[in-house]
Design an enzyme around this catalytic site. Structure first.
Site, mmCIF file in Angstrom:
data_model
loop_
_atom_site.group_PDB
_atom_site.id
_atom_site.type_symbol
_atom_site.label_atom_id
_atom_site.label_comp_id
_atom_site.label_asym_id
_atom_site.label_seq_id
_atom_site.Cartn_x
_atom_site.Cartn_y
_atom_site.Cartn_z
ATOM 1 N N GLU A 1 10.002 15.286 15.503
ATOM 2 C CA GLU A 1 10.410 15.145 14.104
ATOM 3 C C GLU A 1 9.633 16.174 13.283
ATOM 4 O O GLU A 1 8.397 16.175 13.289
ATOM 5 C CB GLU A 1 10.096 13.733 13.610
ATOM 6 C CG GLU A 1 10.473 13.536 12.170
ATOM 7 C CD GLU A 1 10.298 12.092 11.695
ATOM 8 O OE1 GLU A 1 9.160 11.593 11.751
ATOM 9 O OE2 GLU A 1 11.295 11.486 11.267
ATOM 10 N N GLU B 1 9.460 0.927 10.987
ATOM 11 C CA GLU B 1 10.539 1.902 10.821
ATOM 12 C C GLU B 1 9.883 3.267 10.936
ATOM 13 O O GLU B 1 9.125 3.670 10.044
ATOM 14 C CB GLU B 1 11.211 1.673 9.462
ATOM 15 C CG GLU B 1 12.612 2.222 9.398
ATOM 16 C CD GLU B 1 12.642 3.618 8.842
ATOM 17 O OE1 GLU B 1 12.502 4.577 9.647
ATOM 18 O OE2 GLU B 1 12.795 3.767 7.625
ATOM 19 N N CYS C 1 13.639 10.152 7.258
ATOM 20 C CA CYS C 1 13.542 9.796 8.677
ATOM 21 C C CYS C 1 14.867 9.950 9.408
ATOM 22 O O CYS C 1 14.882 10.150 10.604
ATOM 23 C CB CYS C 1 13.029 8.368 8.812
ATOM 24 S SG CYS C 1 14.046 7.210 7.896
ATOM 25 N N LYS D 1 0.852 -1.187 0.000
ATOM 26 C CA LYS D 1 0.000 0.000 0.000
ATOM 27 C C LYS D 1 0.886 1.235 0.000
ATOM 28 O O LYS D 1 1.517 1.576 0.998
ATOM 29 C CB LYS D 1 -0.918 0.051 1.234
ATOM 30 C CG LYS D 1 -2.025 1.090 1.015
ATOM 31 C CD LYS D 1 -2.544 1.740 2.278
ATOM 32 C CE LYS D 1 -1.821 2.964 2.714
ATOM 33 N NZ LYS D 1 -1.837 4.121 1.831
HETATM 34 N N1 LIG Z 1 9.833 7.177 8.971
HETATM 35 C C1 LIG Z 1 9.550 7.778 7.860
HETATM 36 O O1 LIG Z 1 10.211 7.601 6.883
HETATM 37 C C2 LIG Z 1 8.344 8.643 7.754
HETATM 38 C C3 LIG Z 1 7.927 9.430 8.793
HETATM 39 N N2 LIG Z 1 6.859 10.211 8.643
HETATM 40 C C4 LIG Z 1 6.487 11.110 9.753
HETATM 41 O O2 LIG Z 1 5.091 11.153 9.879
HETATM 42 C C5 LIG Z 1 4.615 12.484 9.727
HETATM 43 C C6 LIG Z 1 3.269 12.471 9.087
HETATM 44 O O3 LIG Z 1 3.331 11.913 7.787
HETATM 45 P P1 LIG Z 1 2.156 10.973 7.287
HETATM 46 O O4 LIG Z 1 2.127 10.889 5.822
HETATM 47 O O5 LIG Z 1 0.908 11.410 7.957
HETATM 48 O O6 LIG Z 1 2.653 9.527 7.826
HETATM 49 P P2 LIG Z 1 1.782 8.249 8.105
HETATM 50 O O7 LIG Z 1 2.449 7.474 9.143
HETATM 51 O O8 LIG Z 1 0.354 8.661 8.287
HETATM 52 O O9 LIG Z 1 1.806 7.459 6.683
HETATM 53 C C7 LIG Z 1 2.627 6.380 6.362
HETATM 54 C C8 LIG Z 1 1.820 5.286 5.685
HETATM 55 O O10 LIG Z 1 0.859 4.754 6.592
HETATM 56 C C9 LIG Z 1 -0.449 4.804 6.032
HETATM 57 N N3 LIG Z 1 -1.455 4.920 7.091
HETATM 58 C C10 LIG Z 1 -2.017 6.042 7.608
HETATM 59 N N4 LIG Z 1 -2.911 5.720 8.572
HETATM 60 C C11 LIG Z 1 -2.919 4.377 8.666
HETATM 61 C C12 LIG Z 1 -3.616 3.449 9.485
HETATM 62 N N5 LIG Z 1 -4.501 3.832 10.402
HETATM 63 N N6 LIG Z 1 -3.357 2.128 9.336
HETATM 64 C C13 LIG Z 1 -2.464 1.700 8.431
HETATM 65 N N7 LIG Z 1 -1.776 2.541 7.614
HETATM 66 C C14 LIG Z 1 -1.991 3.853 7.730
HETATM 67 C C15 LIG Z 1 -0.364 5.992 5.099
HETATM 68 O O11 LIG Z 1 -1.433 5.977 4.182
HETATM 69 P P3 LIG Z 1 -1.976 7.393 3.581
HETATM 70 O O12 LIG Z 1 -0.993 7.782 2.564
HETATM 71 O O13 LIG Z 1 -3.269 7.097 2.958
HETATM 72 O O14 LIG Z 1 -2.088 8.309 4.744
HETATM 73 C C16 LIG Z 1 0.998 5.777 4.486
HETATM 74 O O15 LIG Z 1 0.964 4.773 3.499
HETATM 75 C C17 LIG Z 1 5.699 13.169 8.927
HETATM 76 O O16 LIG Z 1 5.692 14.539 9.095
HETATM 77 C C18 LIG Z 1 6.917 12.520 9.495
HETATM 78 O O17 LIG Z 1 7.248 13.140 10.700
HETATM 79 C C19 LIG Z 1 6.142 10.232 7.480
HETATM 80 C C20 LIG Z 1 6.509 9.472 6.413
HETATM 81 C C21 LIG Z 1 7.688 8.647 6.468
HETATM 82 C C1 LIG Z 2 20.223 8.024 0.001
HETATM 83 C C2 LIG Z 2 19.348 6.811 0.136
HETATM 84 C C3 LIG Z 2 18.045 7.104 0.772
HETATM 85 C C4 LIG Z 2 17.547 5.988 1.608
HETATM 86 C C5 LIG Z 2 16.246 6.349 2.175
HETATM 87 C C6 LIG Z 2 15.902 5.709 3.420
HETATM 88 C C7 LIG Z 2 14.820 6.502 3.996
HETATM 89 C C8 LIG Z 2 14.208 6.193 5.048
HETATM 90 C C9 LIG Z 2 13.061 6.973 5.562
HETATM 91 O O1 LIG Z 2 12.971 8.183 5.414
HETATM 92 O O2 LIG Z 2 12.238 6.297 6.177
#
Ligand SMILES: NC(=O)C1=CN([C@@H]2O[C@H](COP(=O)(O)OP(=O)(O)OC[C@H]3O[C@@H](n4cnc5c(N)ncnc54)[C@H](OP(=O)(O)O)[C@@H]3O)[C@@H](O)[C@H]2O)C=CC1
Ligand SMILES: CCCCCC/C=C/C(=O)O
Length: 441
Positions: A339, A208, A242, A132
């Site tokens: 974050e 993660e 992240c 997804k």
């Molecule tokens: N560790 C990382 O790499 C990431 C961290 N983040 C952090 O999260 C903050 C918010 O970003 P956001 O996009 O809201 O991140 P989310 O954690 O909401 O989204 C990540 C994934 O989870 C899905 N998701 C959302 N709600 C649910 C649920 N209840 N059950 C299962 N899956 C779900 C999302 O779908 P959908 O797209 O439909 O919401 C998306 O595919 C960012 O500002 C950042 O701080 C965000 C992205 C990556």
């Molecule tokens: C330069 C390589 C990028 C690797 C990305 C890993 C990212 C992780 C995250 O944001 O969750």
């Protein structure tokens, strides 16, 4: 309703349906070749969907995806158990079996990299899977599904199901016939995924999650190089990564010179159209993320931090934000704790090694950390003292397919990348038979 793929695994599907006889390895290698052939269109999709730099997508994310597939293709035919040294007249061995149907829930910040970090080891392990993608970035995942079919991945093995998190994502997490969930995203949603897994079929999860990673710069380093590293650590991918080095701690001996250079460089950093090769930072992914970052910047000002540079949106159209650096930040401020996931650095000063370690660990997260020093003893002591899943010494973002990374503390658990990540998608079965009259026990 979520339609599940068959529970059969890649190898079996190939045999059962009489497809061209290829093990996952061959299919994965073909998949990698197709990614390289389609690099231009993929890089365009990555830039359009996520606002990522087209040049970086073409140079980094897309070839990186092919490398990841090839790395795990190399592992696919080397997955085996062990013969056990049993203490009685028993013959024992272990099998490493595919865990079954995997749900991968991935975020929007690295739509390609994340897709292959999760899908490649699961394919190598022989699992079937549902991916997804995030709602902001579904296009490239659909294109990968198309390439997977061209590569010969049998129908039902790799399924891309776009949809919203609270519906499609939640259905995966709570589904009784999904055997494992691998999630990357926010800590809040990670917790919900784990709860849904626990209250449905107790499927294992790997998470993660977020980070607030420290970069510690000691005063024996070249200040210019350190300023470049610190800036890249927070501005790469517009801070939407992240492991961004969002907390930068600089030793007092070089602090003033460092701050001056850092600000000069941040002012010269080019923000704009992600298709322009001169640009180093594109737009934030969407309005929600843009507003969230700006509200943290306002918070920082209200909390009393000093804004050294940036802090404003750029232009009236698109979600561009100036590279932003705060100093006089204290560790209790939200901008030092949460974050932000944007181009916003909290810059702080330290005196001693002990102080640096204490500050680095003063976070609920534990994803990554960077250390810059020429002193091997300092590097060794500090790297062993920081509670984080990956430590970069005199480098940053040094990812590699062979190098596991993932969280300590509230940054999650389980590892992506490396052979370590195969364990997410395998389970161990022990097989025991009695033996009679063996001369060997
Ligand atoms: N560790 C990382 O790499 C990431 C961290 N983040 C952090 O999260 C903050 C918010 O970003 P956001 O996009 O809201 O991140 P989310 O954690 O909401 O989204 C990540 C994934 O989870 C899905 N998701 C959302 N709600 C649910 C649920 N209840 N059950 C299962 N899956 C779900 C999302 O779908 P959908 O797209 O439909 O919401 C998306 O595919 C960012 O500002 C950042 O701080 C965000 C992205 C990556
Ligand atoms: C330069 C390589 C990028 C690797 C990305 C890993 C990212 C992780 C995250 O944001 O969750």
């Amino acid at each position: 309703m979520l339609i599940l793929p068959s529970r059969q695994h890649v190898r079996r599907l190939i045999t059962v349906h009489g497809h061209v006889f290829l093990e996952p390895r061959g299919i994965m290698l073909k998949f990698a070749d197709l990614i390289e052939e389609h690099a231009e269109v993929l890089a365009v999709l990555e830039a359009l969907d996520a606002g990522k730099l087209h040049s970086w997508a073409k140079m980094g994310d897309i070839p990186g995806a092919a490398n990841t597939l090839r790395y795990y293709a190399g592992a696919a035919d080397k997955i085996h158990g062990e013969v056990l040294k049993m203490s009685r007249a028993l013959q024992g061995y272990t099998l490493r079996e595919p865990i079954g149907v995997v749900g991968h829930i991935i975020p929007w910040n690295f739509p390609t990299t994340m897709f292959f970090m999760k899908v490649s080891p699961a394919l190598a392990a022989g699992c079937t899977m549902i991916v997804k993608p995030a709602e902001q970035t579904p296009l490239i995942a659909l294109y990968f599904a198309h390439l997977a079919k061209l590569a010969g991945v049998p129908d039902g093995v790799l399924n891309v199901v776009p949809g919203f998190g609270p519906t499609a994502g939640a259905a995966i997490a709570s589904h009784m016939d999904i055997d494992k969930v691998s999630f990357t995203g926010s800590t809040d949603v990670g917790r919900q995924v784990m709860q849904a897994a626990a209250t449905s079929n107790l499927k294992p999860v790997s998470l993660e999650l977020g980070g607030k990673s420290p970069l510690l710069i000691f005063d024996d380093v070249d200040v210019n190089t350190a300023a470049d590293m610190a800036l890249l650590g927070i501005l790469f991918n517009k801070g939407e990564i992240c492991v961004a080095s969002s907390r930068v701690y600089v030793q007092e001996g070089i602090y003033d010179e460092f701050e001056k250079k850092l600000v000069e460089k941040a002012k010269a950093w080019v923000v704009g159209d992600p298709f322009d090769p001169a640009v180093r930072q594109g737009p934030q992914v969407d309005k929600k993320q843009f507003d969230r970052i700006l509200s943290y910047i306002e918070h920082g000002k209200r909390e009393g931090a000093t804004l050294l540079t940036g802090g404003k949106p750029i232009g009236k159209k698109g979600y561009y934000i100036e590279p932003t650096i705060f100093t006089n930040v204290t560790e209790d401020m939200l901008i030092a704790k949460n974050e932000i996931f944007g181009p916003v650095m909290a810059l702080m000063k330290f005196k001693t090694v002990e102080e640096a370690i204490k500050s680095a660990n003063n976070t609920r997260y534990g994803l990554a950390a960077g250390i810059m020093t020429k002193d091997l003893n300092v590097a060794n002591t500090v790297s062993r003292s920081i509670r984080a899943g990956i430590i970069w010494i005199n480098c940053y973002f040094a990812f590699d397919s062979d190098c596991p990374y993932g969280g300590y503390k509230m940054s999650g658990f389980g590892r992506d990348c490396g052979l370590e990540s195969l364990h997410n998608y395998l389970q161990v079965k022990s097989v025991v038979t009695p033996i009679f009259n063996s001369p060997w026990l």
